[in-house]
Design an enzyme around this catalytic site. Structure first.
Site, PDB file in Angstrom:
ATOM      1  N   ASP A  55      -8.467  33.611  34.619  1.00 22.24           N
ATOM      2  CA  ASP A  55      -9.606  32.750  34.447  1.00 22.24           C
ATOM      3  C   ASP A  55     -10.461  33.026  35.424  1.00 22.24           C
ATOM      4  O   ASP A  55     -11.877  32.355  35.482  1.00 22.24           O
ATOM      5  CB  ASP A  55      -8.953  31.246  34.504  1.00 22.24           C
ATOM      6  CG  ASP A  55      -8.095  30.908  35.445  1.00 22.24           C
ATOM      7  OD1 ASP A  55      -7.678  31.857  36.146  1.00 22.24           O
ATOM      8  OD2 ASP A  55      -7.460  29.913  35.181  1.00 22.24           O
TER       9      ASP A  55
ATOM     10  N   ASP B 154      -2.975  25.721  44.609  1.00 24.67           N
ATOM     11  CA  ASP B 154      -2.153  25.532  43.487  1.00 24.67           C
ATOM     12  C   ASP B 154      -0.485  26.063  43.816  1.00 24.67           C
ATOM     13  O   ASP B 154       0.342  25.397  43.223  1.00 24.67           O
ATOM     14  CB  ASP B 154      -2.534  26.329  42.158  1.00 24.67           C
ATOM     15  CG  ASP B 154      -4.256  25.662  41.799  1.00 24.67           C
ATOM     16  OD1 ASP B 154      -3.933  24.674  41.726  1.00 24.67           O
ATOM     17  OD2 ASP B 154      -4.646  26.619  41.387  1.00 24.67           O
TER      18      ASP B 154
END
Length: 892
Positions: free
Chosen positions: A77, A488
């Site tokens: 992404d 993350d």
């Protein structure tokens, strides 16, 4: 990967870090007669690698070529695209050439491998469809499998990191006439077509539906309220012949009432497919032309994070009959379906994923009778106990357990989450790959599922590095070569850059680490801060980052912010989100508010004086000389007005501070202070700068080496200075740019020339200089192995103007090689365009390929290999002679 994945680039944009532009105004106390810029461009050749983490991000798409075995691609992404290298079971990055001004083109919303001419590959790129991304989307096309690209800019944006990015593929090549491509656009821009192999594009104006679905109509940012648009294109190859356009095309639309459209006249006219299910979005449409079935995975939401209900349907293309083939009743789903694949060797075999099943785990479904009956990857025996049809082997990436010890039915490691991509190798029924929010998993004994045995799931992700980097620190001593703050997955302590660390930072775990620091004169003391779902937002280590314990938050803390350790580790200053700047002695059992400095300031420490700390906020520089208790605003003027700033103090010297940052509509560049920020001088030879870091001084130099991500002499790149910024050398090149590199940079205090670079989605990049005469570094110089050797040079693919080759070197002597260098000369003017699993140089016809760190040792009787793509004209003869070092090799 969690929702925080969108934030690194977004916050940087909000701070103005990603804006291009000309030189900024001088600071008020700058040199009134600055020297002209002295810039050496590409004067030093660097070798570039990733500090291995292996994965770390969401893989929304995997594409196998259906004509050539072992040719596969993965899209990410925000981290570019990759090509599978079968000989090494690794991934080769393909978009490292994307530069600063077009950083959004590292987000890949779709990818297509040409089913007629496998050397061709296409990528639809662009990260955000709103204002966060400064450029429109583009379609990239390559005739050498991604070794090089040509680009066509689009009149709209694409969203590789937008909601719905796991649907697809939005980009597709006609399997009968490969000059024809279709692209589904978001934002109400409709369906687009190219008839000249992706060179030009035009909208299919008679396509009846541009999509209606938005994730959150109340959002005003342009992120969650964008129309997700046209989400996939699928050809029925049985309705065409080679050289003529395929007649039947299916298109998926983000419209819960009208999700599937069809053309039966090669795109001339379109109509809604009658009888289709409603109330859902069609995430994937996969066609089995052998049996005449179109399979569709439905979810009630666009994903990749959401989805509460789902169904699987089969459409009979000959009769128009729709059949609900859902493996579980709709009432029993708490997830949407997305991952969907057909076994091309046995087309009646279909697999699908429960893509948004976060807890207790994802689910994978398999049918061998075209969806008539299904089995699951795992079942409950008696709740909460599970029986798995698979075993997990994460020994190559042990951090995938996240250090968790969950209660049943949850397990560690998880089978996955955000499993929007799932593909069975079209040439091998035993091989399947699927993407998750943290890695790419695969198996090579999938058919054990059908015989009652267990199949083995392993990470198949080596070479694919997808972390977003917020901060980096290289201690001068101790076992840690590098400490990282990551989005993350928290961050890692690397003791060996060529090996995957066993675990991310734990005790506590942060979803995202925003800042970290070590005590300059006591590097065993380390502090990190970050974002967390619950618990403390600060952690400390007293053993160089190997083990951690949680600190105590001051009242009001909501996020990590920035943190600084005193040079001797005796105290800390923390500027968290949600609260003002704080200071403490010891390890944060209690905090006191700092006076004289605004909330949200960036904080750093002096690297020589334990009582001195610095801060910056909204154009003002602040100094504390009492351990962070009180700060005083400096009188220095002309600094960047916004908060798009990174600054650091030089190790070992009190008051020596460098500050980088700014924006194109104001002050932008690099400033230096030698009086603890009382005054700053702007370097006239730096147009723009966004980071600053220090590394080991060059031999004979009296000042540490400077590194920056900057624009110097009109060129954007990574630069090094060994003379205190008087002159600069660009050390990267057009093939190695990695999009946005503005978050952090540091040199290595122990190895001259080594630099560590943050990226927003391509992980941690580190580079070593070839300049061995100024202090070492690199991979150890040119090796001189002794003994016999054999070389096999094999051209694996050849096309007009280009070719691909594999080279294998075998140590046929009796002693191991500790480093190797293979040399040869081309006889017909061939030029290498990209080479993997080795570093190389080419001068005229002469090529030298050299080991990378992880394949330097070759035992007696063992082999090592690498591959490359290149160009040729007229004749493409194989080289007749090879040398390893000075030793001639037998040519096999």
């Amino acid at each position: 990967m969690r929702r925080t994945r969108i934030l690194t680039a977004v916050l940087a944009l909000a701070a103005g870090l990603l804006v291009g532009g000309g030189p900024s105004a001088l600071a008020a106390n700058a040199d009134p007669n600055p020297r002209p810029a002295k810039v050496t461009v590409a004067a030093d050749t660097y070798t570039w690698h990733n500090a291995r983490i292996d994965g770390g991000g969401f893989v929304p798409g995997i594409v196998f070529n259906r004509k050539e075995k072992n040719l596969a691609y993965a899209r990410t992404d925000i981290g570019g695209a990759y090509r599978w290298q079968e000989s090494t079971k690794t991934w080769t990055p393909l978009l490292d050439s994307v530069g600063w001004d077009e950083w959004g083109h590292t987000g890949v919303v779709s990818l297509a491998s040409d089913p007629v001419a496998p050397d061709k590959v296409y990528a639809a790129v662009g990260t955000y469809t709103n204002s966060w991304d400064p450029t429109n989307g583009a379609v990239l096309r390559s005739a050498d499998r991604g070794g090089s690209w040509q680009k066509t800019d689009l009149p709209f944006k694409l969203g590789g990191n937008m909601p719905g990015r796991g649907m697809g593929e939005r980009l597709a090549v006609d399997p009968n006439k490969d000059s024809v491509l279709y692209l589904g656009a978001p934002s109400g821009k409709g369906l687009w077509r190219s008839t000249d192999s992706g060179v030009t594009w035009s909208q299919v104006t008679n396509f009846p539906d541009v999509g209606t679905y938005v994730q959150d109509p109340t959002d005003t940012s342009g992120y969650a309220n964008d129309n997700q648009g046209i989400v996939w294109v699928t050809f029925d190859e049985s309705t065409g012949t080679a050289g003529t356009a395929t007649r039947t095309i299916y298109v998926g639309v983000a419209d819960q009432a009208n999700a599937v459209y069809r053309s039966t006249d090669a795109g001339a006219t379109w109509s809604r497919v009658a009888g289709q299910p409603t109330g859902y979005l069609a995430h994937k449409g996969v066609l089995d032309a052998v049996n005449g079935y179109l399979y569709i995975a439905y979810s009630d939401k666009g994903g990749p994070y959401d989805g509460g209900k789902g169904q699987l349907w089969r459409y009979a293309t000959a009769t128009g009959t729709w059949t609900d083939i859902s493996p579980v009743a709709e009432a029993d789903t708490y997830y949407g379906f997305s991952g969907l694949t057909v076994d091309r060797q046995h087309p009646g075999t279909v697999m699908a994923t429960a893509s948004s099943s976060w807890w207790p785990d994802t689910q994978i479904f398999r049918s061998t009778d075209s969806g008539g009956t299904w089995t699951k990857a795992w079942d409950y025996t008696s709740y909460p106990n599970r029986a798995n049809r698979y075993t997990m082997d994460v020994s190559s990436s042990p951090w995938l357990t996240f250090g968790a010890n969950p209660s049943p039915p949850e397990q560690a490691p998880k089978l996955g989450w955000m499993t929007e991509s799932l593909e069975i190798d079209p040439f091998d029924s035993n091989r399947m790959m699927y993407g998750t929010g943290a890695t790419l998993y695969g198996t090579e004994n999938l058919t054990n599922w059908d015989s009652g045995g267990q199949f083995t799931v392993k990470p198949m992700v080596r070479g694919l590095e997808e972390t977003s980097v917020n901060d980096l620190a290289a201690p001068p001593s101790g076992g840690a070569q590098l400490l990282s703050a990551l989005g993350d997955i928290g961050g890692f302590r690397h003791t060996d850059l060529t090996k995957v660390p066993s675990m991310m930072f734990t005790s506590p775990n942060f979803t995202t680490t925003t800042s970290l620091d070590f005590a300059e004169s006591n590097p065993n003391t380390v502090v990190r801060v970050g974002n967390a779902d619950s618990g403390a937002h600060i952690a400390f280590s007293t053993d160089n980052g190997a083990n951690w314990f949680a600190g105590t938050d001051p009242s009001g803390v909501s996020g990590g912010g920035t943190v600084a350790a005193a040079s001797d580790g005796s105290r800390f200053v923390w500027s968290p989100a949600g609260a003002g700047v704080q200071y403490t002695t010891g390890f944060g059992s209690s905090w006191s508010a700092s006076n004289g400095i605004p909330a949200g300031a960036i904080v750093e420490s002096d690297r020589a004086d334990a009582k001195t700390f610095y801060g910056f906020k909204s154009g003002k520089f602040y100094v504390s000389s009492d351990g962070g208790a009180t700060f005083t605003a400096s009188a220095a003027a002309g600094l960047p007005a916004g908060d798009s700033v990174r600054f650091k103090a030089l190790p070992g010297t009190k008051g020596d501070v460098w500050l980088a940052g700014g924006a194109s509509d104001g002050a932008y560049g690099l400033w230096h202070s030698t009086d603890s920020g009382a005054t700053f001088t702007k370097l006239a030879n730096v147009d723009q700068a966004d980071t600053i870091g220090f590394g080991k001084a060059a031999t004979g130099a009296s000042y540490q080496t400077l590194y920056t991500s900057a624009k110097i002499g009109g060129i954007r790149g990574i630069f090094r200075s060994t003379d205190k910024g008087t002159t600069w050398t660009r050390i990267n090149d057009p093939a190695h740019q990695w999009g946005w590199t503005g978050a952090a940079i540091t040199g290595d205090p122990r190895i001259y020339g080594r630099v560590y670079i943050s990226t927003n989605g391509r992980g941690i990049i580190y580079g070593d200089s070839s300049d061995g005469g100024t202090g070492g570094g690199g991979d150890g110089g040119t090796p001189t192995p002794t003994g016999a050797c054999t070389v096999t040079y094999r051209i694996t693919n050849q096309w007009t103007g280009g070719f691909q080759a594999d080279v294998q070197i075998t140590n046929t002597g009796s002693t191991p090689w500790n480093g190797w260098s293979l040399g040869w000369s081309f006889t017909d003017g061939q030029q290498i365009s990209q080479l993997w699993n080795a570093d190389y140089t080419q001068s005229g016809a002469t090529v030298t390929a050299k080991n990378v760190t992880w394949n330097a040792t070759v035992a007696a009787g063992s082999s090592v290999g690498f591959g490359f793509t290149g160009s040729w004209s007229g004749v493409n003869s194989k080289p007749g002679a090879f040398k390893v070092g000075d030793q001639g090799c037998t040519v096999a």
